[in-house]
Write an enzyme that holds these catalytic residues in place. Structure first.
Site, short mmCIF file in Angstrom:
data_model
loop_
_atom_site.label_atom_id
_atom_site.label_comp_id
_atom_site.label_asym_id
_atom_site.label_seq_id
_atom_site.Cartn_x
_atom_site.Cartn_y
_atom_site.Cartn_z
N ASP A 184 0.85 -10.82 -14.54
CA ASP A 184 0.47 -11.88 -13.97
C ASP A 184 1.40 -12.88 -14.69
OD1 ASP A 184 -1.03 -11.86 -11.69
OD2 ASP A 184 -2.67 -11.37 -12.66
N HIS A 236 0.87 -1.03 0.00
CA HIS A 236 0.12 -0.12 -0.06
C HIS A 236 0.95 1.22 -0.05
CE1 HIS A 236 -3.49 -2.40 0.17
NE2 HIS A 236 -3.51 -2.49 1.52
N GLU A 253 -2.92 -14.17 -19.60
CA GLU A 253 -1.84 -13.94 -18.50
C GLU A 253 -1.73 -15.23 -17.66
OE1 GLU A 253 -3.98 -10.94 -15.98
OE2 GLU A 253 -5.84 -11.91 -16.19
N CYS A 264 -1.12 -4.69 -21.88
CA CYS A 264 -1.60 -3.76 -20.81
C CYS A 264 -0.89 -3.68 -19.35
CB CYS A 264 -3.04 -3.97 -20.77
SG CYS A 264 -3.67 -5.35 -20.12
#
Length: 572
Positions: free
Chosen positions: A454, A183, A430, A501
């Site tokens: 991923d 975070h 992915e 992406c």
């Protein structure tokens, strides 16, 4: 001067005094000895929840929806009956109230961390954060924050501390623990400040330096300098100035269509996570949205978003981009994005578990509702909506996606609701099985979009949230590139476009290699598009073909980056 190294997680250079964050000790001396009743503790927990909700609202008002979701989730955690009940039992057994809260939160966090999963360890950090907040309220302790512009130093900086530091007081972040998905890393990137994490020996070095510790950090390379020499500061400043010159040159070519030096066009799209991204994507002349993340609609709440809410959210972006395509990713829930109200059972490795499209087994209606909302929003905005499913592994998964889409369309038609005549339907590649089966999957869809984050994690068998495995999170590794080349070949055979992406699309070296491999579209954070346009304009197709062949034959990601370096240098 002491030189340390860590994982670069937010770019930029910073220099200033170190501010060491230490959590207030929750000992018997830290607060009143009077025991709290359940009602009193619940009242304080509700106060903490209101503070967290207010913090989330401040972030949302600044178009920082992704970070706001962190504190929406924490507001739910701090009033969790399990935390209140355990704290109350410890108080009844004679523990001081602040200590009881701290120990209850630590027990809950330790239970998560003991599952030996980096995702759950990140959730454990949230539990500790809310426990510390509640313990401060119980002991009436005021949080100590920096009073001068500083670089925060800690073992692990709680997200609420990062968000509450006054603007301008936080020059950068250096943590002994942490990873690019922590975070604190997300918040650093949103604030535009450099951050380096996973710096071994950091706290010991800071303690040895004392309160006058002076730091310089480079969030692009992971370099951390304690008490830097004038020559080191000059070197970092030169690096910062050079980055500024390149950025200015990149802005100067913003109005030109993205293309190679010999005129071949390359489509540059923006990844979208919050309302702030709309304005920035339009400013940098993005040709559409290649990845609209929808998870923000599902987090920080106690129930699934309604169809009407989703129609409004998708419609706003459709209207903003007009005829330019907007590719909406179906909710990628699970893995590192847990939604409490779905009551997903605990998994020892949620990245390999029930996530994304696999949720249809238990929550089919949720995905059908999302597809209905996308169709209606497209019709109302008079655009053709694009949708893609993450975590596709098999041909049966693609068939399921078609069933969900057709069910959504049929239900809208039967109700007489406006809906899109057609939904352009693609899949994210992915998962290694999807790459290996790309020739068979390509005829079934309208496009591929490769998620390199991923895909790299699964090909290299390395959890991307684990800082100890950061060296394996190199999407330019030849193993990953060979998988991408296979996907491109499968798509080319039937004439469908391939986009990327993942983070690799926003990396200039990655962009050159990807276009060399035959990728048609690059979708990256809006802040990356100027630099991509500049670097692509300095190379030819023939040069990128050579680079791609050499990259596929290389031995490591470092070798590939070395191959790309001379081409990148042209734009500098």
């Amino acid at each position: 001067m002491t030189s340390l190294a860590g994982i670069p997680v937010a770019p930029g250079v910073a220099h200033g005094p170190a501010w060491r964050h230490r959590e207030h000790p929750t000992t018997a001396a830290s607060g009143s000895q009077a025991p709290l009743t359940v009602e009193q503790l619940q009242a304080l927990a509700e106060r903490a929840a209101r503070d967290l909700e207010a913090l989330a609202e401040r972030l949302r008002a600044s178009d920082r929806a992704q970070e706001a979701a962190i504190f929406d989730a924490q507001a739910l955690m701090v009033t969790d009956p399990a935390l209140i009940d355990d704290s109350t039992r410890r108080i009844a057994a004679g523990a001081p109230a602040a200590t009881a809260v701290h120990e209850a939160a630590e027990a809950a966090a330790a239970a998560l961390a003991s599952l030996d999963n980096e995702l759950l360890a990140a959730r454990a950090a949230d539990v500790r954060d809310v426990g510390a907040r509640l313990a401060r309220l119980v002991s009436d302790h005021r949080l100590e924050l920096p009073t001068a512009p500083s670089i925060a130093v800690a073992d692990d900086l709680p997200p609420s501390i990062t968000a509450e530091i006054a603007p301008g007081m936080l020059l950068g972040i250096v943590l002994q623990e942490g990873s690019p998905t922590a975070h604190a890393a997300i918040l650093a990137r949103s604030l535009g400040i450099p951050a380096v994490m996973g710096v071994s020996g950091l706290l010991e070095a800071i303690e040895d330096a004392g309160v006058t510790a002076d730091l310089a950090i480079d969030g692009t390379t992971g370099e951390v300098l304690l008490d830097p020499l004038p020559g080191d500061l000059a070197r970092l400043e030169s690096r910062r100035a050079g980055a500024g010159v390149i950025a200015e040159r990149a802005r100067a070519v913003r109005d030109r269509p993205a293309s190679l030096a010999d005129g071949e066009r390359v489509t540059l799209l923006a990844n979208w996570s919050s309302e702030r991204d709309t304005a920035q994507a339009l400013e940098v002349r993005a040709e559409g949205v290649g990845l609209y993340r929808t998870e923000f609609l599902f987090t920080g709440r106690s129930s699934t978003p309604s169809e009407a809410e989703q129609i409004e959210a998708y419609g706003a972006v459709f209207r903003a981009f007009g005829e330019r395509p907007v590719v909406i990713r179906l909710a990628d829930i699970g893995g590192d994005k847990q939604i409490p109200y779905l009551e997903l059972p605990p998994e020892s490795n949620p990245f390999l578990g029930v996530r994304a499209l696999r949720l249809a087994a238990r929550h089919r209606a949720m995905l059908v509702t999302q597809l209905r909302a996308i169709s209606v929003a497209g019709a109302l905005a008079r655009v053709v909506p694009h949708v893609m499913a993450p975590m596709v592994s098999t041909i049966e998964d693609v068939e399921l996606l078609h069933q969900l889409r057709d069910e959504a369309q049929a239900s809208l038609a039967s109700e007489g609701r406006p809906h899109a005549e057609r939904i352009v339907t693609g899949i994210m590649v992915e998962v290694p099985s999807a790459a290996l089966m790309s020739a068979e999957l390509a005829p079934l869809v309208d496009f591929f979009s490769i998620g390199t984050n991923d895909l790299t994690q699964y090909i290299m068998a390395a959890d991307r949230t684990n800082p100890d495995l950061a060296n394996l999170q190199e999407a330019l590794h030849p193993a990953v590139l060979r998988a991408i080349a296979m996907v491109v070949a499968g798509a080319d055979a039937v004439g469908i476009p391939v986009a990327v992406c993942g983070e690799l699309a926003g990396d200039p070296a990655g962009a050159l290699v990807l276009v060399g491999l035959g990728v048609d579209e690059l979708s990256a954070g809006p802040g990356s598009l100027d630099a991509l346009r500049l670097h692509l304009a300095s190379v030819t197709r023939a040069e990128l073909d050579v680079l791609a062949r050499q990259a596929l034959a290389a031995h490591s990601g470092a070798d590939v980056r070395a191959l790309a370096a001379p081409l990148l240098a042209r734009a500098e």
